[in-house]
Motif scaffolding. Structure first.
Motif, mmCIF file in Angstrom:
data_model
loop_
_atom_site.group_PDB
_atom_site.id
_atom_site.type_symbol
_atom_site.label_atom_id
_atom_site.label_comp_id
_atom_site.label_asym_id
_atom_site.label_seq_id
_atom_site.Cartn_x
_atom_site.Cartn_y
_atom_site.Cartn_z
ATOM 1 N N CYS A 136 0.831 -1.210 0.000
ATOM 2 C CA CYS A 136 0.000 0.000 0.000
ATOM 3 C C CYS A 136 0.868 1.263 0.000
ATOM 4 O O CYS A 136 0.568 2.226 -0.720
ATOM 5 C CB CYS A 136 -0.957 0.000 1.195
ATOM 6 S SG CYS A 136 -2.300 -1.201 1.049
ATOM 7 N N LYS B 253 -9.213 -0.075 -0.991
ATOM 8 C CA LYS B 253 -8.613 0.857 -0.029
ATOM 9 C C LYS B 253 -8.272 2.131 -0.771
ATOM 10 O O LYS B 253 -7.632 2.101 -1.815
ATOM 11 C CB LYS B 253 -7.346 0.261 0.585
ATOM 12 C CG LYS B 253 -6.676 1.232 1.555
ATOM 13 C CD LYS B 253 -5.484 0.650 2.241
ATOM 14 C CE LYS B 253 -4.893 1.700 3.167
ATOM 15 N NZ LYS B 253 -4.017 1.120 4.175
ATOM 16 N N ARG C 211 0.839 4.012 -3.073
ATOM 17 C CA ARG C 211 0.614 5.434 -2.792
ATOM 18 C C ARG C 211 1.759 6.263 -3.381
ATOM 19 O O ARG C 211 1.540 7.267 -4.058
ATOM 20 C CB ARG C 211 0.496 5.674 -1.289
ATOM 21 C CG ARG C 211 0.166 7.113 -0.918
ATOM 22 C CD ARG C 211 0.035 7.316 0.591
ATOM 23 N NE ARG C 211 -1.081 6.557 1.139
ATOM 24 C CZ ARG C 211 -0.959 5.475 1.934
ATOM 25 N NH1 ARG C 211 0.224 5.024 2.297
ATOM 26 N NH2 ARG C 211 -2.024 4.853 2.370
ATOM 27 N N LEU D 96 -6.414 0.720 -4.263
ATOM 28 C CA LEU D 96 -6.032 -0.667 -4.528
ATOM 29 C C LEU D 96 -7.261 -1.517 -4.300
ATOM 30 O O LEU D 96 -8.059 -1.227 -3.394
ATOM 31 C CB LEU D 96 -4.942 -1.143 -3.560
ATOM 32 C CG LEU D 96 -3.494 -0.850 -3.877
ATOM 33 C CD1 LEU D 96 -2.597 -1.388 -2.764
ATOM 34 C CD2 LEU D 96 -3.080 -1.440 -5.205
ATOM 35 N N LEU E 196 -6.052 5.288 -1.066
ATOM 36 C CA LEU E 196 -4.669 5.550 -0.663
ATOM 37 C C LEU E 196 -4.380 7.038 -0.474
ATOM 38 O O LEU E 196 -3.376 7.402 0.095
ATOM 39 C CB LEU E 196 -3.708 4.975 -1.709
ATOM 40 C CG LEU E 196 -3.840 3.467 -1.933
ATOM 41 C CD1 LEU E 196 -2.982 3.025 -3.108
ATOM 42 C CD2 LEU E 196 -3.466 2.716 -0.668
#
Length: 164
Positions: A117, A161, A121, A128, A163
């Motif tokens: 992650c 998610k 980013r 993601l 980011l």
């Protein structure tokens, strides 16, 4: 237990091990596991491996202190014409994660997920995605790391998610 493993960037030569981790991810339930050749050769799983380290592929491998690979997490950009289980849109990488059973619940998956992650980013991605079967214990990990269900399917959910 983090001091008992280390994480390194995945390289092209890791393609075979990533295949092992796709098999682990597909066979997360105990018993009745599908054979490696069956998982790897299926179109639904081979899309996560074919041509590994093509432009846009990013991943990490966890190794024990003896240098044995114990887990991996990576993402790829999949086209609309060949979406993965967790495909949500063009420009959103889909991640795949697998950890050898003996290393599960020891922080390996979390460390890999966090590293992936952070990298996504830094590479400028806004989101993601992933897909997970609803009764998979990894759902708790994904939720705790900020993933939320965006689509529900037959027995599985797509999670995303943000980011940034």
């Amino acid at each position: 237990m983090a001091e008992s493993f280390r994480i390194r960037p995945a390289v092209q030569a890791d393609g075979g091990f990533l295949g092992d981790m796709v098999v682990e991810a597909a066979n997360w339930r105990g018993g009745g596991a599908r054979p490696r050749h069956e998982v790897i050769s299926s179109a639904e799983h081979s899309r996560y491996l074919t041509g590994w380290m093509r432009p846009g592929d990013t991943g990490f491998v966890a190794e024990d202190l003896r240098g044995q690979a114990i887990g991996a997490a990576w993402y790829r950009m999949l086209p609309r014409s060949e979406p993965g289980f967790g495909w949500v849109g063009t420009g959103v990488p889909e991640l795949i994660i697998g950890v050898r059973p003996i290393w599960r619940a020891h922080g390996v998956g979390r460390a890999l997920l966090q590293r992936l992650c952070e990298t996504a980013r830094a590479q400028g991605y806004a989101r993601l995605s992933l897909s997970v079967e609803r009764d998979n214990f990894a759902v708790t990990l994904y939720r705790s790391e900020g993933f939320a269900v965006t689509q529900s399917g037959l027995g599985r959910d797509t999670m995303v998610k943000r980011l940034r």
